[in-house]
Design a protein around this motif. Structure first.
Motif, PDB file in Angstrom:
ATOM      1  N   GLY A 195       0.827  -1.212   0.000  1.00 29.06           N
ATOM      2  CA  GLY A 195       0.000   0.000   0.000  1.00 29.06           C
ATOM      3  C   GLY A 195       0.851   1.247   0.000  1.00 29.06           C
ATOM      4  O   GLY A 195       1.943   1.279  -0.573  1.00 29.06           O
ATOM      5  N   GLY A 196       0.346   2.275   0.673  1.00 29.50           N
ATOM      6  CA  GLY A 196       0.944   3.610   0.605  1.00 29.50           C
ATOM      7  C   GLY A 196       2.356   3.735   1.151  1.00 29.50           C
ATOM      8  O   GLY A 196       3.057   4.688   0.816  1.00 29.50           O
ATOM      9  N   THR A 197       2.778   2.824   2.018  1.00 26.01           N
ATOM     10  CA  THR A 197       4.181   2.828   2.458  1.00 26.01           C
ATOM     11  C   THR A 197       4.938   1.828   1.587  1.00 26.01           C
ATOM     12  O   THR A 197       4.641   0.631   1.618  1.00 26.01           O
ATOM     13  CB  THR A 197       4.308   2.404   3.940  1.00 26.01           C
ATOM     14  N   PRO A 198       5.897   2.306   0.777  1.00 28.92           N
ATOM     15  CA  PRO A 198       6.577   1.388  -0.148  1.00 28.92           C
ATOM     16  C   PRO A 198       7.252   0.226   0.589  1.00 28.92           C
ATOM     17  O   PRO A 198       7.883   0.414   1.627  1.00 28.92           O
ATOM     18  CB  PRO A 198       7.621   2.285  -0.823  1.00 28.92           C
ATOM     19  N   VAL A 199       7.088  -0.972   0.030  1.00 31.90           N
ATOM     20  CA  VAL A 199       7.648  -2.183   0.632  1.00 31.90           C
ATOM     21  C   VAL A 199       9.163  -2.052   0.801  1.00 31.90           C
ATOM     22  O   VAL A 199       9.744  -2.499   1.799  1.00 31.90           O
ATOM     23  CB  VAL A 199       7.301  -3.399  -0.264  1.00 31.90           C
ATOM     24  N   GLU A 200       9.818  -1.396  -0.163  1.00 31.24           N
ATOM     25  CA  GLU A 200      11.283  -1.260  -0.099  1.00 31.24           C
ATOM     26  C   GLU A 200      11.717  -0.514   1.164  1.00 31.24           C
ATOM     27  O   GLU A 200      12.773  -0.795   1.731  1.00 31.24           O
ATOM     28  CB  GLU A 200      11.812  -0.495  -1.322  1.00 31.24           C
ATOM     29  N   GLU A 201      10.902   0.459   1.595  1.00 31.38           N
ATOM     30  CA  GLU A 201      11.272   1.227   2.792  1.00 31.38           C
ATOM     31  C   GLU A 201      11.199   0.348   4.038  1.00 31.38           C
ATOM     32  O   GLU A 201      11.952   0.537   4.986  1.00 31.38           O
ATOM     33  CB  GLU A 201      10.346   2.449   2.943  1.00 31.38           C
ATOM     34  N   LEU A 202      10.287  -0.610   4.030  1.00 29.24           N
ATOM     35  CA  LEU A 202      10.180  -1.540   5.164  1.00 29.24           C
ATOM     36  C   LEU A 202      11.312  -2.571   5.093  1.00 29.24           C
ATOM     37  O   LEU A 202      11.930  -2.910   6.106  1.00 29.24           O
ATOM     38  CB  LEU A 202       8.821  -2.236   5.156  1.00 29.24           C
ATOM     39  N   ALA A 203      11.601  -3.028   3.881  1.00 26.82           N
ATOM     40  CA  ALA A 203      12.651  -4.046   3.699  1.00 26.82           C
ATOM     41  C   ALA A 203      14.015  -3.503   4.117  1.00 26.82           C
ATOM     42  O   ALA A 203      14.893  -4.257   4.543  1.00 26.82           O
ATOM     43  CB  ALA A 203      12.673  -4.510   2.250  1.00 26.82           C
ATOM     44  N   ALA A 204      14.186  -2.185   4.020  1.00 25.77           N
ATOM     45  CA  ALA A 204      15.465  -1.594   4.393  1.00 25.77           C
ATOM     46  C   ALA A 204      15.695  -1.666   5.901  1.00 25.77           C
ATOM     47  O   ALA A 204      16.826  -1.608   6.378  1.00 25.77           O
ATOM     48  CB  ALA A 204      15.517  -0.143   3.923  1.00 25.77           C
ATOM     49  N   ILE A 205      14.639  -1.821   6.647  1.00 29.28           N
ATOM     50  CA  ILE A 205      14.733  -1.834   8.113  1.00 29.28           C
ATOM     51  C   ILE A 205      14.515  -3.223   8.677  1.00 29.28           C
ATOM     52  O   ILE A 205      15.132  -3.601   9.677  1.00 29.28           O
ATOM     53  CB  ILE A 205      13.651  -0.900   8.697  1.00 29.28           C
ATOM     54  N   VAL A 301      -5.722  -1.149 -18.874  1.00 29.09           N
ATOM     55  CA  VAL A 301      -4.752  -0.368 -18.101  1.00 29.09           C
ATOM     56  C   VAL A 301      -3.355  -0.839 -18.488  1.00 29.09           C
ATOM     57  O   VAL A 301      -3.093  -2.046 -18.561  1.00 29.09           O
ATOM     58  CB  VAL A 301      -4.942  -0.562 -16.577  1.00 29.09           C
ATOM     59  N   HIS A 302      -2.481   0.094 -18.780  1.00 31.53           N
ATOM     60  CA  HIS A 302      -1.081  -0.268 -19.018  1.00 31.53           C
ATOM     61  C   HIS A 302      -0.416  -0.571 -17.687  1.00 31.53           C
ATOM     62  O   HIS A 302      -0.616   0.180 -16.718  1.00 31.53           O
ATOM     63  CB  HIS A 302      -0.332   0.873 -19.713  1.00 31.53           C
ATOM     64  N   PRO A 303       0.369  -1.647 -17.606  1.00 29.02           N
ATOM     65  CA  PRO A 303       1.018  -1.971 -16.333  1.00 29.02           C
ATOM     66  C   PRO A 303       2.032  -0.896 -15.941  1.00 29.02           C
ATOM     67  O   PRO A 303       2.606  -0.237 -16.809  1.00 29.02           O
ATOM     68  CB  PRO A 303       1.721  -3.301 -16.619  1.00 29.02           C
ATOM     69  N   VAL A 304       2.225  -0.714 -14.627  1.00 28.96           N
ATOM     70  CA  VAL A 304       3.217   0.258 -14.150  1.00 28.96           C
ATOM     71  C   VAL A 304       4.434  -0.528 -13.656  1.00 28.96           C
ATOM     72  O   VAL A 304       4.315  -1.704 -13.313  1.00 28.96           O
ATOM     73  CB  VAL A 304       2.644   1.141 -13.013  1.00 28.96           C
ATOM     74  N   PRO A 305       5.603   0.097 -13.627  1.00 26.77           N
ATOM     75  CA  PRO A 305       6.793  -0.602 -13.115  1.00 26.77           C
ATOM     76  C   PRO A 305       6.567  -1.029 -11.668  1.00 26.77           C
ATOM     77  O   PRO A 305       6.062  -0.242 -10.859  1.00 26.77           O
ATOM     78  CB  PRO A 305       7.899   0.458 -13.208  1.00 26.77           C
ATOM     79  N   GLU A 306       6.944  -2.287 -11.353  1.00 21.50           N
ATOM     80  CA  GLU A 306       6.649  -2.803 -10.004  1.00 21.50           C
ATOM     81  C   GLU A 306       7.751  -2.480  -9.014  1.00 21.50           C
ATOM     82  O   GLU A 306       8.526  -3.339  -8.591  1.00 21.50           O
ATOM     83  CB  GLU A 306       6.362  -4.291 -10.068  1.00 21.50           C
ATOM     84  N   LYS A 307       7.794  -1.212  -8.657  1.00 23.28           N
ATOM     85  CA  LYS A 307       8.632  -0.789  -7.543  1.00 23.28           C
ATOM     86  C   LYS A 307       7.943   0.375  -6.841  1.00 23.28           C
ATOM     87  O   LYS A 307       7.108   1.054  -7.444  1.00 23.28           O
ATOM     88  CB  LYS A 307      10.043  -0.442  -8.003  1.00 23.28           C
ATOM     89  N   GLY A 308       8.293   0.568  -5.566  1.00 28.28           N
ATOM     90  CA  GLY A 308       7.652   1.635  -4.793  1.00 28.28           C
ATOM     91  C   GLY A 308       6.137   1.489  -4.799  1.00 28.28           C
ATOM     92  O   GLY A 308       5.610   0.381  -4.644  1.00 28.28           O
ATOM     93  N   LEU A 309       5.440   2.591  -5.011  1.00 26.02           N
ATOM     94  CA  LEU A 309       3.972   2.552  -5.023  1.00 26.02           C
ATOM     95  C   LEU A 309       3.428   1.711  -6.174  1.00 26.02           C
ATOM     96  O   LEU A 309       2.288   1.254  -6.143  1.00 26.02           O
ATOM     97  CB  LEU A 309       3.407   3.971  -5.128  1.00 26.02           C
ATOM     98  N   ILE A 311       4.080  -1.246  -6.836  1.00 24.46           N
ATOM     99  CA  ILE A 311       3.747  -2.598  -6.339  1.00 24.46           C
ATOM    100  C   ILE A 311       2.294  -2.623  -5.875  1.00 24.46           C
ATOM    101  O   ILE A 311       1.539  -3.542  -6.197  1.00 24.46           O
ATOM    102  CB  ILE A 311       4.708  -3.010  -5.198  1.00 24.46           C
ATOM    103  N   ALA A 312       1.893  -1.601  -5.118  1.00 28.10           N
ATOM    104  CA  ALA A 312       0.508  -1.549  -4.619  1.00 28.10           C
ATOM    105  C   ALA A 312      -0.470  -1.303  -5.778  1.00 28.10           C
ATOM    106  O   ALA A 312      -1.553  -1.888  -5.825  1.00 28.10           O
ATOM    107  CB  ALA A 312       0.364  -0.466  -3.561  1.00 28.10           C
ATOM    108  N   ILE A 313      -0.072  -0.457  -6.719  1.00 21.37           N
ATOM    109  CA  ILE A 313      -0.955  -0.191  -7.863  1.00 21.37           C
ATOM    110  C   ILE A 313      -1.217  -1.486  -8.630  1.00 21.37           C
ATOM    111  O   ILE A 313      -2.359  -1.827  -8.950  1.00 21.37           O
ATOM    112  CB  ILE A 313      -0.334   0.875  -8.808  1.00 21.37           C
ATOM    113  N   MET A 314      -0.161  -2.254  -8.911  1.00 21.52           N
ATOM    114  CA  MET A 314      -0.337  -3.499  -9.665  1.00 21.52           C
ATOM    115  C   MET A 314      -1.138  -4.529  -8.869  1.00 21.52           C
ATOM    116  O   MET A 314      -1.918  -5.293  -9.431  1.00 21.52           O
ATOM    117  CB  MET A 314       1.020  -4.070 -10.088  1.00 21.52           C
ATOM    118  N   ASP A 315      -0.957  -4.539  -7.549  1.00 25.85           N
ATOM    119  CA  ASP A 315      -1.753  -5.445  -6.703  1.00 25.85           C
ATOM    120  C   ASP A 315      -3.242  -5.148  -6.885  1.00 25.85           C
ATOM    121  O   ASP A 315      -4.052  -6.050  -7.106  1.00 25.85           O
ATOM    122  CB  ASP A 315      -1.334  -5.264  -5.235  1.00 25.85           C
TER     123      ASP A 315
END
Ligand code: AMP
Ligand code: MG
Length: 329
Positions: A195-205, A301-309, A311-315
């Motif tokens: 969702g709104g908090t990018p997964v990468e930011e959580l994975a970094a911690i 809908v054209h797919p968006v790159p699956e990073k940051g937000l 990921i949530a958009i594609m979900d």
């Protein structure tokens, strides 16, 4: 719906009236930074039952508890040590933590689970409403179960009409995607919903972090995906240039960045002229609703790159697309 039920936040009496409704066991739709929530006093089981009824939400689907500060969070959840850094870094904000619950949470809120989902929203109206009400607010998204979440007060008014006591209009939601849900219940923290908090930011911690299958491709059987976040119009995710459109079909396009060829479409919505993922996320649900209202044969809908937000958009898009082939959840 009587227009008077929508109260603009610039009306100086609106917040106090909304808080009175919450305290009296009523339902208030209110803006958060993610989407509009349908709120009730989290400690009032009858009021929370009203949320399930209005949304036609299955009673087995637990609801997020919104609080205004850490003390309030501790009243409802038992936070392990590793939660503290997350709370410090990401709250207030679009991160929901799932932790063991305390006895202050009625079981209807958690659908009978011994865990509770909690977050501090960052939207000033949401925070003011919680503080003025003096109680935690249980709130799912303010839409009929299974449909696209509302990101404007008008979306709530269109669908929930007379069944809410008040809609607080605080303008469009700045993030426009639901919160990221992180479970801290197991040994390894686990993302339950991007969702709104990018997964990468959580994975970094958090190492290790179980990201589940959120970045995996569609499962073999569409039935593995729940129908959710779904438009009534069939939606396909198709790479630009690979669209196969029948002459007779009325098709709408949503793309996150400008497209080269668009003559075959009835309507085209560009989520961001610069391809900015934040702007695209904020415009996504509103755009899905707009196209759904046009009664098209299909939405592409054209797919968006699956990073940051992305990921949530594609979900959300995958659930909207593949989920319609299974029975309603
Ligand atoms: P929404 O209706 O969009 O607010 O979504 C809330 C999400 O939080 C749903 O997908 C719930 O299943 C999830 N959720 C709420 N409480 C819990 C919990 N205790 N454990 C796991 N997931 C939860
Ligand atoms: Mg929802």
């Amino acid at each position: 719906m009587s227009p008077s039920r929508i109260a603009n936040i610039s009306d100086t009496t609106a917040l106090a009236r909304a808080a009175r409704i919450i305290r009296a066991g009523g339902l208030v739709a209110f803006p958060t930074e993610t989407v509009y929530g349908l709120g009730a006093d989290a400690e009032n089981p009858l009021a929370v039952a009203g949320i399930f009824d209005v949304k036609a939400r299955p009673r087995i689907d637990p609801i997020i508890v919104h609080v205004s500060d850490i003390d309030m969070a501790n009243k409802y959840g038992v936070f392990p040590q590793r939660a503290h850094k997350l709370m410090e870094m990401f709250w207030p904000g679009p991160l929901t933590l799932v932790v063991p619950k305390t006895s202050s949470v009625p079981s209807i809120v958690t659908a009978g689970l011994e865990t509770v989902a909690i977050r501090i929203p960052s939207h000033p109206v949401a925070l003011d409403l919680i503080r003025t009400s003096g109680c935690a607010i249980a709130a799912p998204s303010a839409n009929p179960f299974g449909y696209v979440s509302p990101t404007e007060a008008q979306h709530v008014a269109e669908q929930l009409s007379d069944s809410v006591d008040m809609i607080l209009d605080g303008g469009p939601c700045p993030i426009g995607l639901e919160s990221t849900i992180l479970s801290l219940v197991g040994v390894i923290p686990c993302i339950l919903r991007p969702g709104g908090t990018p997964v990468e930011e959580l994975a970094a911690i958090l190492q290790p972090l179980d990201t589940g299958n959120i970045v995996s491709k569609l499962p073999q059987a569409p039935g593995q995906l729940q129908r959710h976040y779904a438009t009534l119009t069939p939606l396909d995710i198709v790479e630009e240039g690979h669209e196969d459109i029948k002459q007779t079909d009325k098709v709408g396009l949503i793309s996150y960045k400008p497209v080269e060829r668009h003559e075959k479409y009835e309507t085209v919505i560009i989520l961001s002229e610069t391809g900015d993922m934040r702007e695209a996320a904020a415009n996504l649900f509103r755009s899905l609703r707009r196209l759904d209202a046009l009664k098209l044969d299909k939405i592409i809908v054209h797919p968006v790159p699956e990073k940051g937000l992305g990921i949530a958009i594609m979900d959300r898009l995958r659930r909207c697309s593949a989920g319609r082939k299974v029975a309603d959840s």
